[in-house]
Design a protein around this motif. Structure first.
Motif, mmCIF file in Angstrom:
data_model
loop_
_atom_site.group_PDB
_atom_site.id
_atom_site.type_symbol
_atom_site.label_atom_id
_atom_site.label_comp_id
_atom_site.label_asym_id
_atom_site.label_seq_id
_atom_site.Cartn_x
_atom_site.Cartn_y
_atom_site.Cartn_z
ATOM 1 N N ASN A 106 -2.460 -2.154 -3.482
ATOM 2 C CA ASN A 106 -3.543 -1.233 -3.183
ATOM 3 C C ASN A 106 -3.058 0.177 -3.564
ATOM 4 O O ASN A 106 -2.360 0.821 -2.795
ATOM 5 C CB ASN A 106 -3.860 -1.351 -1.681
ATOM 6 N N SER A 138 0.850 -1.198 0.000
ATOM 7 C CA SER A 138 0.000 0.000 0.000
ATOM 8 C C SER A 138 0.876 1.235 0.000
ATOM 9 O O SER A 138 2.077 1.150 0.287
ATOM 10 C CB SER A 138 -0.892 0.034 1.244
ATOM 11 N N SER A 193 -0.421 4.749 1.256
ATOM 12 C CA SER A 193 -1.526 5.627 1.643
ATOM 13 C C SER A 193 -1.079 7.085 1.739
ATOM 14 O O SER A 193 -1.894 7.986 1.751
ATOM 15 C CB SER A 193 -2.116 5.163 2.977
ATOM 16 N N ARG A 194 0.223 7.324 1.856
ATOM 17 C CA ARG A 194 0.707 8.699 2.037
ATOM 18 C C ARG A 194 1.953 8.920 1.185
ATOM 19 O O ARG A 194 3.087 8.933 1.660
ATOM 20 C CB ARG A 194 1.028 8.889 3.529
ATOM 21 N N PRO A 205 -3.217 4.235 -4.837
ATOM 22 C CA PRO A 205 -4.061 5.418 -4.616
ATOM 23 C C PRO A 205 -5.117 5.536 -5.723
ATOM 24 O O PRO A 205 -4.876 5.117 -6.855
ATOM 25 C CB PRO A 205 -3.073 6.581 -4.692
ATOM 26 N N GLU A 219 4.104 0.810 2.324
ATOM 27 C CA GLU A 219 3.633 -0.008 3.448
ATOM 28 C C GLU A 219 3.505 -1.446 2.953
ATOM 29 O O GLU A 219 2.798 -1.713 1.989
ATOM 30 C CB GLU A 219 2.270 0.495 3.937
#
Ligand code: ZN
Ligand code: ZN
Length: 627
Positions: A173, A47, A49-50, A175, A57
């Motif tokens: 996953n 992932s 996420s930021r 964005p 991640e």
């Protein structure tokens, strides 16, 4: 390990040896179980996420068989990754390693610089998670930022120790609005992949962004994708670039025959940051990063050069490979003697293929080779380090981080240009001595057939088996009908000057050595960018005699400030002249004089021999066109 067992099996058993053998087998099978019994499943979830934090991640979901649920499991970050042999210690970018089972934390202990031990404490489903920082756009590292995620698996994915051969699943996953693409993508919108083992997963670099483009072409039923992510203006050149890439692919397929894959992806970045530049080979893709924008002068041609090199690796290195190149031990640096073949021959053919694809003319290729000869023959390391030793030194010279000062600029040579010249000279010798009946093209195809296509698999990782440099010696000798033992001894294991004259004469060419622009030897090179600084001082040179050293900041040379014209400034002088130089070292100002020596650098030119015969010209045409 299984060689020892065969030896035991082959022994005539005496009672004590039978006991020893039985004991050994029993110990072996326990060890083998821990090493080889696969886990029930391994799933990587990636992932981001930021993106602004540059933190990928990673979660690794591990299903354990009952027998392993009470044993600690070790996970490791590689110290380096395939294709670049410097040691980079990817573990330094890992943070926040955690383990959970059924929502409850499990103990995690760091064992050493690259290893973490996790205790399942009876759980059969374990999740290990961590973050890994990546902000380098390259063929080895990874970058996550607000524009994209571009990763190379070796720099972000830990492996489970003892379980690299296990099948792995990957789920990404991304964005919202970002599209995922790699060399094993079957359909648009794909977010999950199944890989036969961890090594193949990290052989699959992946690009994730909202705005990359894709152009495709087909050759003999194989599909090629050109994925471009541009951070600068393309100048309307992308369509032409794709057409020229197709020409290169056709030229290389014409030499090797049909590639083994069904689809292949060129992942190309135009970074427009003036520093990122790289190319990295993979089984079904390549990762190419250019420092400029496609619209910049020279960038288009530069990209084609990298494409020709990387695509040649589809065969040479990724499939036909030195024995040590896969599967790998990522706990220690690579040791192989074969990189002058793996990388050097690829450099040679990369250039030759630009000619065969019609993108270069004859003279352009010959000029390039002459330039490479000039570089190698004026390097002090050429007389100190053989091609095989250069290969073994790869962990020091292949873009490796150097924490302390070294003398490698004077003692080492790169297996890229050295191997390129060995490849060219061997090719011409084989062509010449067989009157055109054979060539290095034939030798490489024969190697590919023997080691990749027709050998039983030597490991879980890949088809076929690897070669030793002696295997090339044997195959090349057989094909040329000439014993190349002496050639390998003198030019590959020792440091003699390659027999350029003999090689070029076969194709009606000759090598002409002329004095370089400066009619003297000063023995130093200067870096202007952050300087002017002395970049290197050659051993036993006038600059060394003057007490100069690398890192000295030059305040004045021959009474003048040092600019891009510094060679012109020196060109007013002759051998034996004294040139004043003032440098700053730490807090000291040092005034000294360089007494210029005899010239040591020469320029080279490859030109047609006045008495070239029609047979030699025909042989040359066949070499240059691959017909
Ligand atoms: Zn990108
Ligand atoms: Zn390469």
């Amino acid at each position: 390990m299984h060689i020892d067992l065969c030896k035991i099996a082959g022994m005539r058993p005496t009672p004590s040896r039978i006991i020893a053998a039985v004991a050994f087998v029993a110990v072996f099978s326990i060890a083998a179980f821990a090493q080889e019994a696969p886990l029930k499943s391994i799933t990587y979830r990636l992932s981001m996420s930021r993106p602004v934090s540059h933190l990928f991640e990673v979660s690794i979901l591990i299903e354990l068989p009952d027998q392993l649920k009470d044993k600690p499991l070790e996970l490791q970050m590689g110290r380096w990754s395939p294709g670049r042999y410097g040691v980079f210690d990817f573990a330094k970018n890992v943070q926040e390693v955690r383990a959970t089972a059924g929502g409850t934390a499990r103990p995690v202990r760091r064992v050493n610089d690259q290893t973490w031990s996790v205790s399942p404490l009876g759980a059969t489903k374990l999740t290990v998670s961590y973050k890994v920082f990546g902000n380098d756009l390259s063929g080895t590292f990874s970058q996550l930022d607000q524009r994209h995620a571009d990763y190379n698996g070796g720099s972000i994915f830990m492996y489970v120790v003892g379980h690299k051969p296990d099948p792995v699943k990957l789920e990404i996953n991304a964005p919202a609005g970002w599209k995922i693409v790699n060399g094993r993508t079957d359909r648009l919108g794909q977010t999950e992949w199944q890989f036969p083992n961890w090594d193949i997963m990290i052989d699959t670099p992946t690009e994730i962004a909202p705005d990359w483009t894709q152009d495709d072409f087909d050759i003999n039923g194989k599909k090629y994708h050109v994925v471009v992510h541009s951070f600068g203006p393309e100048g309307g050149k992308r369509a032409a670039l794709v057409k020229d890439i197709e020409k290169i692919v056709r030229a290389e397929v014409a030499m090797w025959g049909a590639p083994e894959f069904h689809e292949y992806t060129f992942l190309i970045h135009f970074a427009a940051d003036d520093h990122s530049g790289d190319g990295m080979e993979h089984l079904t893709s390549t990762q190419i990063i250019q420092p400029g924008a496609l619209g910049d002068p020279g960038m288009y041609e530069n990209t084609l050069g990298t494409v020709a090199h990387e695509f040649f690796h589809v065969w040479n290195v990724k499939r036909l490979r030195p024995e040590e190149l896969g599967p790998w031990d990522f706990t220690r640096p690579l040791a192989t003697r074969g990189l002058w073949i793996a990388e050097g021959f690829t450099n040679y053919y990369g250039h030759l293929m630009l000619r065969r694809a019609g993108l270069w003319d004859d003279q352009k290729l010959l000029n390039r080779e002459a330039e490479t000869i000039g570089g190698i023959e004026s390097a002090q390391g050429s007389r100190l380090m053989s091609a095989e030793e250069s290969s073994l030194s790869a962990p020091f010279i292949d873009g490796s981080p150097q924490a302390q000062a070294t003398n490698l600029q004077n003692t080492a040579i790169s297996y890229y240009p050295k191997g390129e010249l060995i490849g060219m000279v061997m090719d011409l010798l084989v062509r010449g001595r067989t009157a055109g009946k054979s060539s290095l093209d034939d030798v490489m195809r024969a190697m590919y057939e023997e080691f990749y296509l027709n050998s039983p698999n030597s490991s879980y990782y890949l088809r076929g088996r690897g070669y030793q440099t002696e295997d090339l010696e044997r195959v090349a000798s057989r094909r040329s009908g000439v014993d190349l033992g002496e050639f390998f001894k003198r030019y590959i294991r020792d440091v003699e000057v390659l027999p350029y004259d003999e090689a070029f004469a076969f194709v009606g060419l000759r090598l002409v050595k002329t004095q370089a622009k400066e009619p003297f030897n000063a023995g130093l090179s200067i870096q202007l960018g952050s300087g002017p600084l002395i970049e290197n001082v050659r051993n036993n040179s006038p600059a060394e005699d003057a007490g100069l050293q690398a890192g000295d900041r030059i305040l004045s040379l021959a009474g003048k400030e040092v600019t891009t014209d510094w060679l012109k400034t020196l060109a007013r002088f002759n051998t034996g002249d004294s040139v004043p130089i003032t440098v700053k070292r730490d807090r000291q100002t040092i005034k000294t004089n360089i007494i210029l020596g005899q010239p040591e650098r020469f320029d080279y030119r490859i030109e047609e021999k006045p008495d070239a015969t029609p047979e030699q010209k025909t042989l040359r045409a066949r070499w240059l066109t691959g017909s």
